[in-house]
Design a protein around this motif. Structure first.
Motif, PDB file in Angstrom:
ATOM      1  N   ALA A  68       0.712  -1.199  -0.006  1.00  0.00           N
ATOM      2  CA  ALA A  68       0.001  -0.073   0.017  1.00  0.00           C
ATOM      3  C   ALA A  68       0.854   1.193  -0.079  1.00  0.00           C
ATOM      4  O   ALA A  68       0.581   2.085  -0.763  1.00  0.00           O
ATOM      5  CB  ALA A  68      -0.966  -0.026   1.292  1.00  0.00           C
ATOM      6  N   ALA A  69       2.128   1.356   0.669  1.00  0.00           N
ATOM      7  CA  ALA A  69       2.744   2.454   0.693  1.00  0.00           C
ATOM      8  C   ALA A  69       3.330   2.644  -0.514  1.00  0.00           C
ATOM      9  O   ALA A  69       3.602   3.700  -1.157  1.00  0.00           O
ATOM     10  CB  ALA A  69       3.872   2.235   1.902  1.00  0.00           C
ATOM     11  N   LEU A  70       3.934   1.578  -1.259  1.00  0.00           N
ATOM     12  CA  LEU A  70       4.512   1.753  -2.802  1.00  0.00           C
ATOM     13  C   LEU A  70       3.371   2.242  -3.618  1.00  0.00           C
ATOM     14  O   LEU A  70       3.654   3.242  -4.467  1.00  0.00           O
ATOM     15  CB  LEU A  70       4.987   0.461  -3.136  1.00  0.00           C
ATOM     16  CG  LEU A  70       6.140   0.183  -2.382  1.00  0.00           C
ATOM     17  CD1 LEU A  70       6.549  -1.664  -2.913  1.00  0.00           C
ATOM     18  CD2 LEU A  70       7.435   1.046  -2.412  1.00  0.00           C
ATOM     19  N   ALA A  71       2.070   1.676  -3.524  1.00  0.00           N
ATOM     20  CA  ALA A  71       0.960   2.221  -4.191  1.00  0.00           C
ATOM     21  C   ALA A  71       0.740   3.744  -3.814  1.00  0.00           C
ATOM     22  O   ALA A  71       0.189   4.382  -4.813  1.00  0.00           O
ATOM     23  CB  ALA A  71      -0.059   1.314  -4.189  1.00  0.00           C
ATOM     24  N   THR A  72       1.003   3.959  -2.648  1.00  0.00           N
ATOM     25  CA  THR A  72       0.648   5.483  -2.377  1.00  0.00           C
ATOM     26  C   THR A  72       1.613   6.322  -2.883  1.00  0.00           C
ATOM     27  O   THR A  72       1.241   7.458  -3.523  1.00  0.00           O
ATOM     28  CB  THR A  72       0.678   5.418  -0.612  1.00  0.00           C
ATOM     29  OG1 THR A  72      -0.469   4.878  -0.225  1.00  0.00           O
ATOM     30  CG2 THR A  72       0.538   7.080  -0.415  1.00  0.00           C
ATOM     31  N   ALA A  73       2.991   5.887  -2.925  1.00  0.00           N
ATOM     32  CA  ALA A  73       3.888   6.677  -3.531  1.00  0.00           C
ATOM     33  C   ALA A  73       3.521   7.066  -5.149  1.00  0.00           C
ATOM     34  O   ALA A  73       3.680   7.988  -5.717  1.00  0.00           O
ATOM     35  CB  ALA A  73       5.402   6.132  -3.451  1.00  0.00           C
ATOM     36  N   ALA A  74       3.148   5.837  -5.705  1.00  0.00           N
ATOM     37  CA  ALA A  74       2.838   6.078  -7.303  1.00  0.00           C
ATOM     38  C   ALA A  74       1.544   6.916  -7.311  1.00  0.00           C
ATOM     39  O   ALA A  74       1.602   7.918  -8.294  1.00  0.00           O
ATOM     40  CB  ALA A  74       2.558   4.499  -7.599  1.00  0.00           C
ATOM     41  N   PHE A  75       0.647   6.776  -6.502  1.00  0.00           N
ATOM     42  CA  PHE A  75      -0.610   7.520  -6.401  1.00  0.00           C
ATOM     43  C   PHE A  75      -0.284   9.052  -6.370  1.00  0.00           C
ATOM     44  O   PHE A  75      -0.564   9.935  -7.132  1.00  0.00           O
ATOM     45  CB  PHE A  75      -1.655   7.373  -5.558  1.00  0.00           C
ATOM     46  CG  PHE A  75      -2.730   8.041  -5.263  1.00  0.00           C
ATOM     47  CD1 PHE A  75      -3.926   7.745  -6.132  1.00  0.00           C
ATOM     48  CD2 PHE A  75      -2.868   9.133  -4.269  1.00  0.00           C
ATOM     49  CE1 PHE A  75      -5.085   8.667  -6.278  1.00  0.00           C
ATOM     50  CE2 PHE A  75      -3.989   9.750  -4.327  1.00  0.00           C
ATOM     51  CZ  PHE A  75      -4.920   9.564  -5.228  1.00  0.00           C
ATOM     52  N   PHE A  76       0.795   9.399  -5.456  1.00  0.00           N
ATOM     53  CA  PHE A  76       1.031  10.764  -5.227  1.00  0.00           C
ATOM     54  C   PHE A  76       1.750  11.356  -6.376  1.00  0.00           C
ATOM     55  O   PHE A  76       1.545  12.556  -6.853  1.00  0.00           O
ATOM     56  CB  PHE A  76       2.038  10.947  -4.113  1.00  0.00           C
ATOM     57  CG  PHE A  76       1.227  10.996  -2.789  1.00  0.00           C
ATOM     58  CD1 PHE A  76      -0.015  11.203  -2.605  1.00  0.00           C
ATOM     59  CD2 PHE A  76       1.972  10.436  -1.743  1.00  0.00           C
ATOM     60  CE1 PHE A  76      -0.645  11.202  -1.417  1.00  0.00           C
ATOM     61  CE2 PHE A  76       1.632  10.398  -0.512  1.00  0.00           C
ATOM     62  CZ  PHE A  76       0.150  10.754  -0.182  1.00  0.00           C
ATOM     63  N   VAL A  77       2.421  10.593  -7.189  1.00  0.00           N
ATOM     64  CA  VAL A  77       3.286  10.793  -8.388  1.00  0.00           C
ATOM     65  C   VAL A  77       2.268  11.157  -9.609  1.00  0.00           C
ATOM     66  O   VAL A  77       2.056  11.994 -10.122  1.00  0.00           O
ATOM     67  CB  VAL A  77       4.154   9.980  -8.760  1.00  0.00           C
ATOM     68  CG1 VAL A  77       4.515  10.207 -10.365  1.00  0.00           C
ATOM     69  CG2 VAL A  77       5.302  10.034  -7.959  1.00  0.00           C
ATOM     70  N   GLY A  78       1.193  10.124  -9.467  1.00  0.00           N
ATOM     71  CA  GLY A  78       0.121  10.088 -10.545  1.00  0.00           C
ATOM     72  C   GLY A  78      -1.019  11.390 -10.537  1.00  0.00           C
ATOM     73  O   GLY A  78      -1.525  11.899 -11.492  1.00  0.00           O
ATOM     74  N   ARG A 104       1.576  23.987  -3.326  1.00  0.00           N
ATOM     75  CA  ARG A 104       1.323  22.273  -3.491  1.00  0.00           C
ATOM     76  C   ARG A 104       2.219  21.543  -4.232  1.00  0.00           C
ATOM     77  O   ARG A 104       2.356  20.321  -4.022  1.00  0.00           O
ATOM     78  CB  ARG A 104       0.016  22.203  -4.076  1.00  0.00           C
ATOM     79  CG  ARG A 104      -1.492  22.692  -3.212  1.00  0.00           C
ATOM     80  CD  ARG A 104      -2.599  22.297  -3.671  1.00  0.00           C
ATOM     81  NE  ARG A 104      -2.781  20.954  -3.649  1.00  0.00           N
ATOM     82  CZ  ARG A 104      -3.797  20.317  -3.828  1.00  0.00           C
ATOM     83  NH1 ARG A 104      -5.018  20.935  -4.143  1.00  0.00           N
ATOM     84  NH2 ARG A 104      -3.956  18.958  -4.132  1.00  0.00           N
ATOM     85  N   LEU A 105       2.825  22.161  -5.306  1.00  0.00           N
ATOM     86  CA  LEU A 105       3.489  21.264  -6.167  1.00  0.00           C
ATOM     87  C   LEU A 105       5.022  20.641  -5.545  1.00  0.00           C
ATOM     88  O   LEU A 105       5.041  19.643  -5.819  1.00  0.00           O
ATOM     89  CB  LEU A 105       4.030  22.344  -7.392  1.00  0.00           C
ATOM     90  CG  LEU A 105       2.840  22.994  -8.319  1.00  0.00           C
ATOM     91  CD1 LEU A 105       3.494  23.832  -9.399  1.00  0.00           C
ATOM     92  CD2 LEU A 105       1.915  21.623  -8.941  1.00  0.00           C
ATOM     93  N   PRO A 106       5.617  21.524  -4.774  1.00  0.00           N
ATOM     94  CA  PRO A 106       6.720  20.671  -4.340  1.00  0.00           C
ATOM     95  C   PRO A 106       6.392  19.836  -2.854  1.00  0.00           C
ATOM     96  O   PRO A 106       7.132  18.978  -2.523  1.00  0.00           O
ATOM     97  CB  PRO A 106       7.552  21.961  -3.755  1.00  0.00           C
ATOM     98  CG  PRO A 106       6.723  23.064  -3.719  1.00  0.00           C
ATOM     99  CD  PRO A 106       5.773  22.908  -4.669  1.00  0.00           C
ATOM    100  N   VAL A 107       5.160  20.111  -2.602  1.00  0.00           N
ATOM    101  CA  VAL A 107       4.729  19.451  -1.401  1.00  0.00           C
ATOM    102  C   VAL A 107       4.500  17.663  -1.789  1.00  0.00           C
ATOM    103  O   VAL A 107       4.703  16.934  -0.841  1.00  0.00           O
ATOM    104  CB  VAL A 107       3.406  19.656  -0.677  1.00  0.00           C
ATOM    105  CG1 VAL A 107       2.746  18.707   0.302  1.00  0.00           C
ATOM    106  CG2 VAL A 107       3.636  21.143   0.038  1.00  0.00           C
ATOM    107  N   GLN A 108       4.347  17.556  -3.205  1.00  0.00           N
ATOM    108  CA  GLN A 108       4.387  15.908  -3.385  1.00  0.00           C
ATOM    109  C   GLN A 108       5.725  15.373  -3.281  1.00  0.00           C
ATOM    110  O   GLN A 108       5.593  14.169  -2.944  1.00  0.00           O
ATOM    111  CB  GLN A 108       4.068  15.893  -5.036  1.00  0.00           C
ATOM    112  CG  GLN A 108       2.669  16.488  -5.495  1.00  0.00           C
ATOM    113  CD  GLN A 108       1.483  15.784  -4.740  1.00  0.00           C
ATOM    114  OE1 GLN A 108       0.622  16.131  -3.831  1.00  0.00           O
ATOM    115  NE2 GLN A 108       1.436  14.651  -5.139  1.00  0.00           N
TER     116      GLN A 108
END
Length: 126
Positions: A68-78, A104-108
Motif C-alpha cells: 500500500a505504501a508503494l502504491a501510495t507513492a505511485a498515487f502521489f506521483v500520478g 502544493r507542487l513541491p509538497v508532492q
C-alpha cells in the motif's frame, strides 16, 4: 506506540481525510481533473477518493502496508498533473490563492518520500 508505527497511521489518516473530502466537496476536485482524461471529471474525483480510502486501509494493516505504501507513492506521483493544472488555472487568482496552488507542487516530493519510507520500514521490506 513507537514513532515509526505512527507514521503509517498518520499517512493513512491523511489519505482517508482526503478521500472523504473528494465526496464532501467534489466540485473543487472536479476542477483539477485534466481535460485530456476520458470520462467525466466527477468520475475521476470519486474514483480518486475511493483509491485514497483503499490506500489508507492498506497502510493501516501491517500485512498490506508495504504494498500500500508503494502504491501510495505511485498515487502521489500520478495526481501531480492535477496539482499542475490547479496552479496553471489559479495563476490569475488573488496572491494568497495563487501562492497556495503553487506551494502544493513541491509538497508532492515529501509525500512520495514519506510513502517510500513507510514501505521501507514495513515488515518484509527488502
Amino acid at each position: 506506540m513507537p514513532r515509526s508505527d505512527r507514521s503509517p497511521l498518520l499517512l493513512a489518516g491523511l489519505l482517508a481525510t482526503a478521500g472523504a473530502a473528494h465526496f464532501a466537496s467534489p466540485r473543487q476536485f472536479d476542477a483539477t481533473v485534466p481535460g485530456a482524461l476520458p470520462g467525466t471529471a466527477r468520475a475521476w474525483t470519486y474514483g480518486s477518493g475511493v483509491v485514497e480510502f483503499a490506500l489508507a486501509a492498506g497502510l493501516a494493516l501491517p500485512r498490506t502496508r508495504r504494498a500500500a505504501a508503494l502504491a501510495t507513492a505511485a498515487f502521489f506521483v500520478g495526481v501531480f498533473p492535477a496539482n499542475v493544472k490547479m496552479a496553471v488555472d489559479w495563476r490569475d487568482r488573488p496572491t494568497p490563492q495563487k501562492t497556495a496552488a503553487f506551494a502544493r507542487l513541491p509538497v508532492q516530493v515529501p509525500l512520495v518520500l514519506w510513502a517510500r519510507g513507510v514501505a521501507k520500514g514495513a515488515r518484509g521490506a527488502a
